[in-house]
Write a protein that holds these residues in place. Structure first.
Motif: not given
Length: 1023
Positions: A439-458
């Motif tokens: 329903k809100a693809p932009l929000y979920w894209q941002s949320y998933a990208r944020e998690i991926e970035d955190k995991l990538s940095d870790a």
């Protein structure tokens, strides 16, 4: 296939500038699209084009990331994500040789055959593609690009010998990690690149290498796909890989694709093997150096004209065979396997009824399996998403979706855990980037990208912590550039080079940091040596000028200064003259080292002289001659504790003057040892143990560092540890007594207590008998004795036996009332006597032993052995009662007749010193058991009396009881009944021996108890 437009195939090996040429042509057209094999490479090109054309003109489209400005003119995409509805003047496809890849080849083949730009289409790849492109795309213009630099084979090298700016290639995560760990220990660290890493993590790792923070990168063959790095040498740690079906060796073309990363632009590069990889054959080497590889003979293909009329028609269209030579139907991949699994599911078949439903099903089946889990598990996820899209409001349930994201949100864990979470979040990032699935693809894209970035940095942080030693890396980089490094020494000895801690000076030794190993450790040590040498020289001068109080000698022989060892003791010429050596490396030498050695030797000599002063005086032996000097030498040899039984004859031969001289030097003659009491204190004992250990070290028997701990301070006894070296307890001042070790001074006190009870006689009338003394001689065990040695029960009895005491069991009579213990009364200890032992019956009482009077301040020498006596035991003369005393006794008897007390017989344990009492060794007697005619003869000469004891003398002989073997045998034969009849009556006995001449006595003090007693006796006599 679309009508042929201008198609240019730019073919050649790596480092020919093909990708750069395509970007320049795209920018020259004012718009275009380029398909790249990797998301990582797509991001790199996106950043370059955006820097030249502006953010608003450049779009990035990958499976997991979409940045599409409203007026985008340049489209940077991965090959799989190239939009099909965008018309551009220029279109390029990179790495077209991937058309032969089993997994992704059909997608590249589809783009090569069907995607075109309005004005120009450019295909980039290896020259091996030319034959097939000529056949499949007639009219194609071919441009051959020569390599800018030369590629040469460098042979096999160890990992530790690889040159800087090297890439090490492996084909499994375990091998990549193991290789990176080894390089970290040897060379400071390495960057890591794997296909399983997220693009953000791979970018960060490549940036570490490109910036020069590390000189090595360990990667899989992913680096062969267009990653542009400044690599001078490529080393293959393995040449076998798993291609999804089996393990196989890389072919020369695949080896050339990876090896070609060495040497960028005009710089020549080299390649070779390392680790367990076998050297390349000469034919392979020639082909790699000349870029001469076999042509690609078959491209992977899948039908793009799909029929979505029904699920069965879709499956049939996907299984169609190509109708052109050089193409082969691709193997089923994750999307086809998922479709086949869902086609067998009734619930899914019921939902896929219309053309639109089937088209949506195929779209969902193309979700990549980043997680690389089982086909059934991946199909289950695909089925779940399809059911959400086909039921309800037509969107994925957000509660379910957020639970999937929450599972990946934790950034804690090791490398494998974080990599697994990243693979999961990439799947959900792909799902979130579908425009109509949430329903809100932009929000979920941002949320998933944020998690991926955190995991990538870790994950990047974990990789950096594990495989990169930044300190060593920076220092080695500066050393390689011949830069001078600044070194400092802190007050606590820490050495810093350019602010980085590399080691510490302890005493005179430089201890490098344990985290640095291999060649780096040697280089860092060399960088700090100037500061280390200056500091050690300054410390040497400080030690040479230090006071004795600044130095300390430990129990293992180390000499401590400023909390660090600067020297140690080694065996010397004599026991009391150990040699002090300097603990230092090569940095301390010459005059400074000699001065330190002399200072440590002076400290050692003074310390021994102060702590072991009595021992040194005995060694000097001033005023000692003959036997006394020999005993002093033996005391020094045994470090102040000499068992007396080893010098029995020598001690007997000492005169009183010699004894006095030895006592003046601190020696004491005990019952069991000749020892120096002052040396039993903790400090002298610790030093004596060290000297003893050094003497054993000289013989190769004991290392002072392995010296056992002595019994605890203040203990009078301890358990015997049989693992200790022979002689250890003797030096500690203890004697082994059965299962215990007992302090020798406590043994002497125990001997004194026992002697007082064995040979006790009243010094005045009615003096009470001491506890433990038995009428007739011997002693029983009492708490006072046990408290001296700190043990009881069988342990104490074992001590007595080890000292040659003998036990006799005897039956005595005592009142019945005394035998019955009152309620709550303390119980008697095993082996101990009752509080008061009644007098033995006259026929049972042996003659009491002769009293011993020790010299004040001196322990008698041999308490376990009574004074020498004539062959027959000496009988104690009975003291005749005075008439007054007899009259008083009669009066008391008449006034108050004593009631008869019932008696009972009890058995007690009586202990005797060796060769005394019933255990005395008696020579054979004449048959009539009569003494020789010389009644006034002196006793036979025997051993030395305990020091301070005086042999009682008599003016003449005296009659003795019969104690011969014949008499005892006769008594036993006749039995107990006739014993009283055989004993002569008092009036028939032979007269006692004449008493000794009395000594002149001092006047009695009228206030003393004796004077009062004498007055009382005189008063009774007057009555």
């Amino acid at each position: 296939m679309p009508a042929q437009k201008t198609v240019t195939a730019v073919l050649g090996p790596t480092n020919t500038g093909k990708t750069h040429l395509a970007v320049e042509r795209m920018l020259g057209h004012g718009g275009g699209m380029i398909g790249l094999p990797l998301r990582l490479l797509a991001r790199e090109i996106f950043d370059k084009v955006r820097a030249r054309a502006g953010d608003a003109a450049v779009a990035l489209v990958t499976g997991e990331e979409k940045i599409i400005p409203a007026a985008a003119r340049y489209w940077i995409c991965t090959v799989e994500a190239m939009p099909s509805d965008v018309d551009v003047p220029f279109l390029a496809i990179d790495e077209v040789q991937l058309c032969a890849d089993f997994e992704r080849g059909h997608i590249f083949t589809d783009r090569v055959l069907n995607r075109r730009g309005r004005d120009e289409t450019m295909l980039l790849g290896a020259a091996t593609m030319r034959p097939l492109l000529e056949r499949l795309l007639p009219g194609t213009t071919f441009v051959a690009r020569p390599r800018f630099s030369q590629l040469l084979y460098a042979g096999q090298k160890k990992l530790t010998r690889l040159p800087r700016r090297s890439a090490i290639v492996a084909f499994s995560a375990d091998m990549v990690y193991a290789t990176a760990e080894l390089i970290r220990r040897q060379r400071g660290g390495a960057a890591v690149v794997l296909g399983a890493l997220s693009p953000r993590t791979r970018n960060a790792q490549v940036a570490l290498y490109q910036s020069g923070d590390v000189d090595y990168i360990v990667a899989t063959d992913a680096i062969g796909m267009g990653l542009n790095m400044d690599v001078d040498h490529v080393a293959f740690a393995s040449t076998r890989k798993f291609d999804g079906f089996q393990y196989r060796h890389l072919n020369p073309s695949e080896l050339g694709q990876v090896a070609g990363r060495a040497g960028r632009y005009m710089n020549d590069g080299t390649f070779g093997v390392t680790g367990e990889a076998d050297p390349f054959e000469q034919e392979v080497v020639e082909r790699l150096e000349s870029h001469n590889f076999d042509a690609v003979r078959m491209l992977q293909w899948r039908n793009r004209e799909l029929d979505f009329g029904s699920l069965e028609r879709l499956r049939q269209s996907l299984n169609m065979l190509p109708n052109q030579q050089g193409l082969t139907r691709a193997q089923p991949n994750a999307d086809l396997l998922a479709l086949e699994a869902l086609a067998r599911d009734p619930a899914t078949r019921d939902l896929a009824t219309s053309k639109k439903d089937v088209e949506r099903l195929w779209e969902v089946c193309q979700i990549p399996d980043y997680r690389n889990i089982s086909n059934s598990e991946h199909a289950s996820i695909v089925s779940k998403i399809y059911q959400y899209l086909q039921t309800g409001d037509g969107f994925i349930d957000e509660d379910w979706f957020v639970r999937q994201l929450k599972f990946c949100e934790n950034t804690q864990g090791d490398l494998d855990t974080l990599s697994n979470r990243i693979s999961h979040i990439r799947t959900w990032t792909f799902v979130a980037n579908r425009p109509d699935w949430l329903k809100a693809p932009l929000y979920w894209q941002s949320y998933a990208r944020e998690i991926e970035d955190k995991l990538s940095d870790a994950l990047h942080e974990r990789l950096t912590q594990r495989f990169i030693d930044r300190r060593t890396s920076v220092l080695m980089k500066r050393l390689a550039q011949k830069e001078e490094l600044m070194s400092t020494v802190e007050e606590d000895g820490a050495i810093h080079v350019e602010g980085e801690y590399i080691g510490r000076i302890k005493g005179f030794l430089f201890v490098p940091d344990g985290a640095t190993e291999g060649a780096e450790a040697r280089a860092l040590k060399a960088a700090a040596m100037s500061a280390v040498a200056a500091e050690i020289t300054a410390r040497a001068k400080a030690v040479a000028a230090s006071a004795d109080t600044d130095l300390k000698l430990t129990r293992d022989g180390q000499i401590i200064w400023n909390h660090a060892p600067v020297g140690r003791l080694e065996p010397g010429a004599t026991l009391l003259k150990p040699r002090a050596s300097v603990v230092a490396g090569d940095q301390l030498s010459g005059a400074e080292r000699e001065e330190v050695q002399q200072r440590l030797q002076k400290f050692t000599d003074r310390h021994i002289a102060a702590v072991l002063e009595p021992l040194l005086k005995l060694e000097e032996g001033e005023g000692l001659e003959g036997i006394s000097r020999g005993i002093a030498y033996r005391l020094v040899e045994t470090l102040g504790v000499l068992p007396r039984d080893t010098v029995t004859e020598e001690v007997k031969g000492l005169s009183q003057d010699d004894r006095a001289k030895l006592r003046a030097l601190g020696a004491r003659f005990g019952a069991f040892n000749v020892y120096v009491p002052a040396l039993l204190k903790p400090a002298p004992t610790e030093l004596r143990l060290l000297l003893w250990a050094l003497s054993l070290q000289k013989e190769g028997k004991l290392d002072p560092a392995a010296l056992p701990q002595p019994p605890g301070q203040g203990l009078t006894s301890a358990s015997f540890d049989r693992s200790t070296p022979k002689g250890f307890y003797g030096v500690c001042g203890y004697r082994i007594c059965g299962s215990r070790v007992v302090r020798i001074d406590m043994l002497e006190r125990l001997a004194d207590v026992i002697r007082d009870r064995v040979f006790w006689r009243p010094r005045f009338a009615e003096e009470p008998r001491p506890s433990g003394s038995v009428e007739g001689g011997g002693f029983t065990v009492v708490p006072d004795m046990m408290s001296l040695v700190g043990c009881s029960g069988e342990d104490f009895l074992g001590i007595l036996r080890s000292l040659d005491y003998r036990m006799q069991k005897k039956t005595v009579k005592r009142p019945v009332a005394a035998a019955a213990a009152a309620p709550g009364a303390p119980q008697e200890l095993p082996g101990t006597a009752p509080a008061e032992v009644p007098a033995l019956a006259p026929q049972e009482a042996p003659a009491p032993a002769e009293p011993v009077t020790p010299e004040p301040g001196e322990t008698p020498a041999e308490p376990a052995t009574p004074p020498e006596a004539p062959d027959s035991p000496v009988e104690v003369p009975s003291t005749p009662a005075t008439p007054a005393a007899e009259g008083e006794a009669d009066a008391v008897a008449e006034a108050a007749p004593a009631p008869e007390v019932p008696m009972e017989e009890v058995e007690i344990e009586i202990w005797w010193p060796k060769d005394t009492g019933p255990f005395r060794h008696r020579p054979e007697r004449q048959q009539n058991n009569r003494r020789p005619q010389q009644r006034g003869a002196k006793p036979a000469e025997g051993g030395e009396k305990p020091e301070g004891e005086q042999q009682p003398r008599r003016e003449g002989g005296r009659p003795h009881r019969q104690h011969g073997k014949d008499k005892r045998r006769e008594d036993r034969a006749e039995g107990q009944e006739g014993r009283q009849d055989r004993r002569p009556r008092r009036e028939d006995r032979k007269p006692e021996a004449p008493e000794r001449k009395s000594r002149p006595e001092k006047p009695i003090d009228p206030d003393s108890p004796f004077a009062v007693l004498g007055a009382l006796k005189a008063k009774l006599g007057g009555k």
